[in-house]
Design an enzyme around this catalytic site. Structure first.
Site, PDB file in Angstrom:
ATOM      1  N   GLU A   9       0.378  -4.302   5.018  1.00 18.69           N
ATOM      2  CA  GLU A   9       0.637  -5.841   5.318  1.00 18.69           C
ATOM      3  C   GLU A   9       1.349  -6.386   3.588  1.00 18.69           C
ATOM      4  OE1 GLU A   9      -2.813  -7.724   7.785  1.00 18.69           O
ATOM      5  OE2 GLU A   9      -3.280  -5.576   7.344  1.00 18.69           O
ATOM      6  N   HIS A 142      10.345   1.729  -4.509  1.00 19.14           N
ATOM      7  CA  HIS A 142       9.873   2.508  -5.899  1.00 19.14           C
ATOM      8  C   HIS A 142       8.832   1.740  -6.429  1.00 19.14           C
ATOM      9  CE1 HIS A 142      11.176   4.345  -9.817  1.00 19.14           C
ATOM     10  NE2 HIS A 142      10.368   3.671 -10.197  1.00 19.14           N
ATOM     11  N   GLU A 143       8.747   0.348  -6.486  1.00 13.64           N
ATOM     12  CA  GLU A 143       7.637  -0.334  -7.141  1.00 13.64           C
ATOM     13  C   GLU A 143       6.261  -0.023  -6.369  1.00 13.64           C
ATOM     14  OE1 GLU A 143       8.091  -0.757 -10.040  1.00 13.64           O
ATOM     15  OE2 GLU A 143      10.247  -0.869 -10.051  1.00 13.64           O
ATOM     16  N   HIS A 146       4.809   2.924  -6.890  1.00 14.15           N
ATOM     17  CA  HIS A 146       3.864   3.079  -8.103  1.00 14.15           C
ATOM     18  C   HIS A 146       2.523   2.858  -7.690  1.00 14.15           C
ATOM     19  CE1 HIS A 146       6.512   4.407 -11.263  1.00 14.15           C
ATOM     20  NE2 HIS A 146       7.323   3.475 -11.107  1.00 14.15           N
ATOM     21  N   HIS A 152       7.240   8.592 -11.966  1.00 10.76           N
ATOM     22  CA  HIS A 152       8.708   8.961 -11.730  1.00 10.76           C
ATOM     23  C   HIS A 152       8.851  10.381 -11.899  1.00 10.76           C
ATOM     24  CE1 HIS A 152       9.954   4.816 -14.201  1.00 10.76           C
ATOM     25  NE2 HIS A 152       9.624   4.766 -12.843  1.00 10.76           N
ATOM     26  N   CYS A 197      -7.857  -0.773   2.571  1.00 11.67           N
ATOM     27  CA  CYS A 197      -6.979  -2.043   2.944  1.00 11.67           C
ATOM     28  C   CYS A 197      -6.003  -1.567   3.678  1.00 11.67           C
ATOM     29  CB  CYS A 197      -6.710  -3.146   1.999  1.00 11.67           C
ATOM     30  SG  CYS A 197      -5.216  -2.674   0.964  1.00 11.67           S
ATOM     31  N   ASN A 200      -6.266  -0.160   8.426  1.00 15.39           N
ATOM     32  CA  ASN A 200      -6.140  -0.851   9.575  1.00 15.39           C
ATOM     33  C   ASN A 200      -4.823  -1.143  10.008  1.00 15.39           C
ATOM     34  OD1 ASN A 200      -5.975  -3.034   7.432  1.00 15.39           O
ATOM     35  ND2 ASN A 200      -5.919  -4.329   8.935  1.00 15.39           N
TER      36      ASN A 200
END
Length: 202
Positions: A9, A142-143, A146, A152, A197, A200
């Site tokens: 979410e 991409h972020e 991470h 990378h 988290c 669900n």
């Protein structure tokens, strides 16, 4: 299926520089952000990760943190703001700050490694660096990668095309696929951390 389903979410915050870029046209910003999420959904299909956009916040009247060219500082401030403010009023798993500030060292994005579900560290910042939605979406994907434990790609990593999502450099001819390395790292992250988290279904 190699991967069990996960559900993220997402909240996307468009800062004041983005509001200014789009002439405070909130409808245009919302449309752009929805396109970003639709692209991210496509990129993550292979990993069985599903996204819902919980909220979009546009800082039309001014930034709620001190957005600055030093990306690490902005990322830290955004994480603190999420923990202190955003989480108290909006249930979500991950927040991304879309900005149009010229970040140092030509940075177009930054995120905390393995930060998913952490109150402060489940964040990233992404520069609205292209008029091509898919290019900006690739940076946000991409972020988030991470945040999900992906590093990378090295030269040995393969995604069946040019420029995998976790490549250190964004190319015009991006394949928008996750590499074999990314899939292994994501699997390892789920095994080692099992972030609660995103279990669900929203």
């Amino acid at each position: 299926e190699r991967f069990a389903p996960r559900y993220i979410e997402l909240v996307i915050v468009a800062d004041h520089s983005v509001a200014t870029k789009y002439n405070d046209n909130v409808t245009a910003i919302l449309s752009w952000v929805h396109q970003l999420v639709n692209n991210i959904i496509l990129f993550y299909r292979d990993l069985n990760v599903h996204f819902t956009l919980s909220a979009v916040e546009v800082w039309s009247n001014g930034d709620l943190i001190n957005v600055q060219p030093e990306a690490t500082v902005t990322l830290n401030l955004f994480g603190e703001w999420r923990e202190r403010d955003l989480l108290n009023r909006r249930m979500h798993d991950n927040a991304q700050l879309l900005n149009n500030v010229a970040l140092d060292d030509n940075t177009i994005g930054l995120a905390y490694d393995e930060g998913m579900c952490d109150p402060k560290y489940s964040v990233g910042i992404v520069k609205d660096h292209s008029a091509i939605n898919r290019m900006v979406a690739a940076t946000m994907a991409h972020e988030i990668g991470h945040n999900l434990g992906m590093n990378h790609d090295g030269s040995q990593c393969n995604c069946g095309g040019n420029g995998c999502v976790m490549s250190a450099v964004l190319m015009q001819q991006h394949s928008y696929q996750f590499s074999d390395c990314s899939k292994d790292e994501y699997q390892r992250y789920l095994t080692n951390h099992n972030p609660q988290c995103i279990l669900n279904q929203p």
